[in-house]
Scaffold this active site. Structure first.
Site, PDB file in Angstrom:
ATOM      1  N   GLU A 102       0.855  -1.185   0.000  1.00 16.87           N
ATOM      2  CA  GLU A 102       0.000   0.000   0.000  1.00 16.87           C
ATOM      3  C   GLU A 102       0.889   1.232   0.000  1.00 16.87           C
ATOM      4  O   GLU A 102       1.936   1.222   0.656  1.00 16.87           O
ATOM      5  CB  GLU A 102      -0.882   0.050   1.255  1.00 16.87           C
ATOM      6  CG  GLU A 102      -2.084  -0.856   1.198  1.00 16.87           C
ATOM      7  CD  GLU A 102      -1.983  -1.972   2.222  1.00 16.87           C
ATOM      8  OE1 GLU A 102      -1.157  -1.861   3.141  1.00 16.87           O
ATOM      9  OE2 GLU A 102      -2.728  -2.959   2.089  1.00 16.87           O
ATOM     10  N   TYR A 114       7.627   2.291  -7.634  1.00 14.28           N
ATOM     11  CA  TYR A 114       6.969   0.983  -7.704  1.00 14.28           C
ATOM     12  C   TYR A 114       6.436   0.700  -9.110  1.00 14.28           C
ATOM     13  O   TYR A 114       6.601  -0.403  -9.638  1.00 14.28           O
ATOM     14  CB  TYR A 114       5.820   0.906  -6.697  1.00 14.28           C
ATOM     15  CG  TYR A 114       6.258   1.009  -5.250  1.00 14.28           C
ATOM     16  CD1 TYR A 114       7.364   0.309  -4.785  1.00 14.28           C
ATOM     17  CD2 TYR A 114       5.562   1.806  -4.343  1.00 14.28           C
ATOM     18  CE1 TYR A 114       7.774   0.412  -3.456  1.00 14.28           C
ATOM     19  CE2 TYR A 114       5.967   1.901  -3.016  1.00 14.28           C
ATOM     20  CZ  TYR A 114       7.061   1.210  -2.588  1.00 14.28           C
ATOM     21  OH  TYR A 114       7.467   1.299  -1.281  1.00 14.28           O
TER      22      TYR A 114
HETATM   23  C1  LIG Z   1      10.508   6.075  -1.523  1.00 13.92           C
HETATM   24  C2  LIG Z   1      12.017   6.041  -1.254  1.00 13.92           C
HETATM   25  C3  LIG Z   1      12.379   4.724  -0.563  1.00 13.92           C
HETATM   26  C4  LIG Z   1      12.770   6.149  -2.589  1.00 13.92           C
HETATM   27  O1  LIG Z   1      14.162   6.131  -2.320  1.00 13.92           O
HETATM   28  P1  LIG Z   1      15.181   7.078  -3.138  1.00 13.92           P
HETATM   29  O2  LIG Z   1      16.555   6.599  -2.858  1.00 13.92           O
HETATM   30  O3  LIG Z   1      14.886   8.490  -2.855  1.00 13.92           O
HETATM   31  O4  LIG Z   1      14.728   6.717  -4.627  1.00 13.92           O
HETATM   32  P2  LIG Z   1      15.596   6.708  -5.963  1.00 13.92           P
HETATM   33  O5  LIG Z   1      16.687   7.726  -5.883  1.00 13.92           O
HETATM   34  O6  LIG Z   1      15.970   5.295  -6.233  1.00 13.92           O
HETATM   35  O7  LIG Z   1      14.523   7.242  -7.021  1.00 13.92           O
HETATM   36  C5  LIG Z   1      13.418   6.483  -7.357  1.00 13.92           C
HETATM   37  C6  LIG Z   1      12.659   7.184  -8.451  1.00 13.92           C
HETATM   38  O8  LIG Z   1      11.812   8.199  -7.892  1.00 13.92           O
HETATM   39  C7  LIG Z   1      11.903   9.359  -8.738  1.00 13.92           C
HETATM   40  N1  LIG Z   1      11.478  10.530  -7.975  1.00 13.92           N
HETATM   41  C8  LIG Z   1      12.194  11.221  -7.076  1.00 13.92           C
HETATM   42  N2  LIG Z   1      11.432  12.236  -6.597  1.00 13.92           N
HETATM   43  C9  LIG Z   1      10.230  12.169  -7.234  1.00 13.92           C
HETATM   44  C10 LIG Z   1       9.021  12.933  -7.183  1.00 13.92           C
HETATM   45  N3  LIG Z   1       8.901  13.965  -6.352  1.00 13.92           N
HETATM   46  N4  LIG Z   1       7.997  12.556  -7.991  1.00 13.92           N
HETATM   47  C11 LIG Z   1       8.088  11.489  -8.808  1.00 13.92           C
HETATM   48  N5  LIG Z   1       9.212  10.739  -8.894  1.00 13.92           N
HETATM   49  C12 LIG Z   1      10.261  11.075  -8.115  1.00 13.92           C
HETATM   50  C13 LIG Z   1      13.340   9.356  -9.147  1.00 13.92           C
HETATM   51  O9  LIG Z   1      13.532  10.209 -10.269  1.00 13.92           O
HETATM   52  C14 LIG Z   1      13.529   7.889  -9.477  1.00 13.92           C
HETATM   53  O10 LIG Z   1      12.980   7.570 -10.724  1.00 13.92           O
HETATM   54  P3  LIG Z   1      13.884   7.454 -12.080  1.00 13.92           P
HETATM   55  O11 LIG Z   1      14.925   6.404 -11.768  1.00 13.92           O
HETATM   56  O12 LIG Z   1      12.879   7.037 -13.106  1.00 13.92           O
HETATM   57  O13 LIG Z   1      14.475   8.815 -12.295  1.00 13.92           O
HETATM   58  C15 LIG Z   1      12.479   7.246  -0.372  1.00 13.92           C
HETATM   59  O14 LIG Z   1      12.107   8.436  -1.014  1.00 13.92           O
HETATM   60  C16 LIG Z   1      11.911   7.216   1.033  1.00 13.92           C
HETATM   61  O15 LIG Z   1      12.492   6.624   1.939  1.00 13.92           O
HETATM   62  N6  LIG Z   1      10.771   7.917   1.229  1.00 13.92           N
HETATM   63  C17 LIG Z   1      10.151   8.019   2.556  1.00 13.92           C
HETATM   64  C18 LIG Z   1       9.540   6.721   2.977  1.00 13.92           C
HETATM   65  C19 LIG Z   1       8.538   6.227   1.968  1.00 13.92           C
HETATM   66  O16 LIG Z   1       7.723   6.991   1.445  1.00 13.92           O
HETATM   67  N7  LIG Z   1       8.572   4.914   1.710  1.00 13.92           N
HETATM   68  C20 LIG Z   1       7.635   4.260   0.815  1.00 13.92           C
HETATM   69  C21 LIG Z   1       6.410   3.890   1.565  1.00 13.92           C
HETATM   70  S1  LIG Z   1       5.274   2.997   0.560  1.00 13.92           S
END
Ligand SMILES: CC(C)(COP(=O)(O)OP(=O)(O)OC[C@H]1O[C@@H](n2cnc3c(N)ncnc32)[C@H](O)[C@@H]1OP(=O)(O)O)[C@@H](O)C(=O)NCCC(=O)NCCS
Length: 151
Positions: A102, A114
């Site tokens: 989710e 995802y």
């Molecule tokens: C979700 C999370 C794990 C992603 O980790 P991250 O290291 O920042 O992600 P990545 O650097 O691997 O980027 C993943 C993708 O998101 C994209 N992205 C980054 N910011 C974005 C935004 N504001 N809107 C849309 N896409 C975005 C990146 O461009 C990348 O996509 P791409 O490879 O096609 O360019 C991290 O942001 C996090 O810990 N968030 C808080 C906790 C959370 O929300 N967890 C998920 C709960 S379901």
């Protein structure tokens, strides 16, 4: 950067990331409980012995649910979340064929991640998560892990 199973002694570092990364972090007790459960698979991502993120799955029979995925905000946006997601999915037991999760409708980063890793949307849970102004919906996503492994 490598992935390994989480240990109880990682708890402090995981809690720090949990509290920094999430708007509504889990209580300490929930995170601690997860590390003690045999049916949960908890993985940490490490760089030079520092934990940069973690993923927690609940595994029942041939299905897993991704309960938590978090990267330290100091190193977000560098591709680590994608690596953590990919590598943790690929080390789940071979018996697991589907993964569910989710995600908040407002969490554009996680949703993008995802969907670009082959999860598909299968439903919505109304008013599932708290927000400052009330509640927001969750999107429910599913991954065909058998197909994902063969990519
Ligand atoms: C979700 C999370 C794990 C992603 O980790 P991250 O290291 O920042 O992600 P990545 O650097 O691997 O980027 C993943 C993708 O998101 C994209 N992205 C980054 N910011 C974005 C935004 N504001 N809107 C849309 N896409 C975005 C990146 O461009 C990348 O996509 P791409 O490879 O096609 O360019 C991290 O942001 C996090 O810990 N968030 C808080 C906790 C959370 O929300 N967890 C998920 C709960 S379901």
């Amino acid at each position: 950067m490598n992935i390994r199973p989480a240990r109880l002694k990682d708890f402090g570092e995981l809690l720090f990331i949990e509290e920094q990364a999430h708007i509504y972090p889990w209580p300490e007790s929930t995170l601690h409980w997860c590390l003690e459960q045999p049916h949960l698979r908890c993985f940490v991502m490490e760089h030079e012995r520092t934990i940069t993120g973690f993923a927690i799955y609940e595994c029942v029979l041939d299905e897993a649910t991704l309960l938590n995925l978090a990267v330290n905000p100091e190193v977000q946006g560098k591709g680590l979340g994608r690596k953590l997601l990919r590598q943790s999915l690929l080390v789940l037991d071979a018996t697991i064929g589907k993964v569910f999760l989710e995600v908040r409708v407002s969490n554009a980063t996680a949703l993008h991640l995802y969907l670009s890793e082959d999860f598909v949307e299968i439903g919505t849970r109304r008013n599932y998560y708290p927000i400052a102004t009330g509640r927001e919906d969750a999107r429910v996503l599913e991954l065909n892990l058998d197909a994902y492994r063969t990519k």
